[in-house]
Enzyme design. Structure first.
Site, PDB file in Angstrom:
ATOM      1  N   ILE A 166      44.737 -26.027  17.239  1.00 36.23           N
ATOM      2  CA  ILE A 166      43.488 -26.733  17.466  1.00 36.23           C
ATOM      3  C   ILE A 166      42.748 -26.773  16.133  1.00 36.23           C
ATOM      4  O   ILE A 166      43.025 -25.971  15.235  1.00 36.23           O
ATOM      5  CB  ILE A 166      42.624 -26.086  18.569  1.00 36.23           C
ATOM      6  CG1 ILE A 166      42.333 -24.618  18.280  1.00 36.23           C
ATOM      7  CG2 ILE A 166      43.272 -26.254  19.934  1.00 36.23           C
ATOM      8  CD1 ILE A 166      41.444 -23.944  19.320  1.00 36.23           C
ATOM      9  N   ASP A 167      41.822 -27.699  16.001  1.00 38.65           N
ATOM     10  CA  ASP A 167      41.127 -27.888  14.735  1.00 38.65           C
ATOM     11  C   ASP A 167      40.269 -26.677  14.370  1.00 38.65           C
ATOM     12  O   ASP A 167      39.864 -25.895  15.238  1.00 38.65           O
ATOM     13  CB  ASP A 167      40.224 -29.120  14.801  1.00 38.65           C
ATOM     14  CG  ASP A 167      41.011 -30.398  15.033  1.00 38.65           C
ATOM     15  OD1 ASP A 167      42.165 -30.469  14.573  1.00 38.65           O
ATOM     16  OD2 ASP A 167      40.469 -31.310  15.682  1.00 38.65           O
ATOM     17  N   LYS A 168      39.969 -26.564  13.099  1.00 36.95           N
ATOM     18  CA  LYS A 168      39.160 -25.458  12.580  1.00 36.95           C
ATOM     19  C   LYS A 168      37.864 -25.281  13.374  1.00 36.95           C
ATOM     20  O   LYS A 168      37.523 -24.173  13.782  1.00 36.95           O
ATOM     21  CB  LYS A 168      38.837 -25.712  11.107  1.00 36.95           C
ATOM     22  CG  LYS A 168      37.822 -24.747  10.519  1.00 36.95           C
ATOM     23  CD  LYS A 168      37.429 -25.153   9.106  1.00 36.95           C
ATOM     24  CE  LYS A 168      36.306 -24.265   8.575  1.00 36.95           C
ATOM     25  NZ  LYS A 168      35.860 -24.671   7.217  1.00 36.95           N
ATOM     26  N   ARG A 269      38.834 -36.187  19.836  1.00 41.98           N
ATOM     27  CA  ARG A 269      37.789 -36.699  18.950  1.00 41.98           C
ATOM     28  C   ARG A 269      37.976 -38.196  18.690  1.00 41.98           C
ATOM     29  O   ARG A 269      37.007 -38.960  18.710  1.00 41.98           O
ATOM     30  CB  ARG A 269      37.815 -35.907  17.635  1.00 41.98           C
ATOM     31  CG  ARG A 269      37.573 -34.417  17.825  1.00 41.98           C
ATOM     32  CD  ARG A 269      37.982 -33.594  16.621  1.00 41.98           C
ATOM     33  NE  ARG A 269      37.121 -33.853  15.475  1.00 41.98           N
ATOM     34  CZ  ARG A 269      37.328 -33.313  14.271  1.00 41.98           C
ATOM     35  NH1 ARG A 269      38.372 -32.505  14.076  1.00 41.98           N
ATOM     36  NH2 ARG A 269      36.512 -33.576  13.278  1.00 41.98           N
TER      37      ARG A 269
END
Length: 357
Positions: A166-168, A269
């Site tokens: 998953i993204d930062k 997103r």
């Protein structure tokens, strides 16, 4: 050789694409191949696929787009034809030794663990894997420390470790494999889309339909290589499907539940922006601007306060379900929405109920 391409997912490709968009004073050679004297003319992507274990043609093409593949010292595109005695190299902005994972004592929240796997609840702000600009201080470094006394766990072995990412600045659940058999089994579940993953997201605007399905290929935006975009038609990008349902409509924002059918880079997103509902405070996709609301000064200050409460995209990987690779048991995990998002949602809830601004 497979350490370079094996298990490379979209975020690792991001590293390749980003590294040469920075002012890197020097590139480092990672691999070198010399075409023999009898070499017939052959595209460089095919030439490398035949020589690199774990490499795919698509990944090599992306590396070429990033300027990482050279022939006789000059960057070449993937359609370059290798000639006899050509020297083909793969270059990166960091030395090869930086690929080694160094254990670091970084606190992490483990919500489940057994001999085969563990499930981590990742906080926002923690990068999951070393990459360009983030060679240390990542979840992988933390896992290397946490499992340092396990003689069977090698953090530098691509057959172990993170099964997905998953993204930062996204918080939530991740599964980590401690054995090669577990990673292979779990990876196949993600590939076959049999895992169960749900996210919570706060998005700009009032989502009209109570539920919906978003489908559109996702790939890198040709106008901005730091972003992904939706290609609704044609063969660009990769197939991506997101299902969403409305949980609450709160003034000028909406709390939604998103279920992933596929797992592309920045999928939620990008898909939510595609239907006109950018994630709240998603800086990369413009959600850190006031996209909906009034022109009143007090409202603008209210939104700025909301940005300060949750200084990242309002996205949380809340649930994760899969079949245990050894026991065959259905496993299901749930993570509480973290404090920053909880406070943000409550602030909008109060606003929606009072509408004082």
């Amino acid at each position: 050789m497979d350490e370079f391409f094996d298990e490379m997912d979209d975020e690792q490709v991001d590293d390749l694409l980003e590294q040469n968009e920075e002012d890197a004073p020097r590139l480092y050679e990672h691999f070198r191949f010399v075409a023999d004297r009898g070499q017939s003319l052959l595209r460089v992507d095919k030439f490398l696929v035949d020589r690199m274990m774990g490499a795919t043609r698509n990944r090599i093409q992306l590396a070429a787009d990033a300027g990482c593949i050279m022939a006789n010292g000059k960057p070449v595109k993937s359609n370059y034809r290798v000639k006899p005695e050509d020297v083909v190299t793969i270059m990166m902005s960091r030395p090869r030794r930086d690929l080694a994972i160094i254990p670091e004592n970084i606190p992490i929240k483990i919500i489940y663990e057994d001999d085969d796997l563990l499930v981590v609840d990742k906080p926002a702000g923690l990068v999951v894997h070393p990459g360009h600009g983030n060679y240390t201080g990542t979840l992988v470094n933390a896992l290397a420390w946490y499992l340092k006394d396990d003689p069977t766990y090698d953090p530098n072995d691509p057959a172990l470790g993170l099964v997905h990412r998953i993204d930062k600045d996204t918080s939530g659940l991740l599964v980590v494999a401690k054995k090669p058999e577990a990673k292979a089994h779990l990876s196949m579940q993600f590939f076959n889309k049999t895992t169960k993953r749900e996210y919570r997201a706060l998005v700009w605007g009032i989502v009209k339909d109570d539920e919906g399905r978003i489908e559109g290929n996702i790939g890198r935006d040709p106008r901005d290589r730091m972003q992904m975009t939706v290609f609704p038609e044609g063969d660009q990008g990769k197939t991506a499907v997101t299902h969403y349902s409305v949980l609450e409509r709160l003034g000028y924002v909406t709390l939604v539940k998103c279920r992933l059918e596929t797992g592309r880079t920045h999928q939620i997103r990008v898909h939510m922006k595609y239907i006109g509902h950018t994630l709240f405070n998603d800086e990369r996709y413009g959600g850190n601007e006031i996209l909906k609301g009034t022109t009143f000064t007090r409202y603008k200050q209210f939104v700025q306060n909301c940005f300060a409460i949750c200084p990242r995209q309002a996205l949380h990987a809340k649930t994760l379900g899969f079949v245990h690779p050894t026991t065959g048991e259905e496993m299901f995990f749930d993570s509480e929405i973290p404090a920053d998002m909880t406070q943000l949602i409550e602030k909008w809830r109060v606003y929606a109920n009072t509408k004082e601004i």
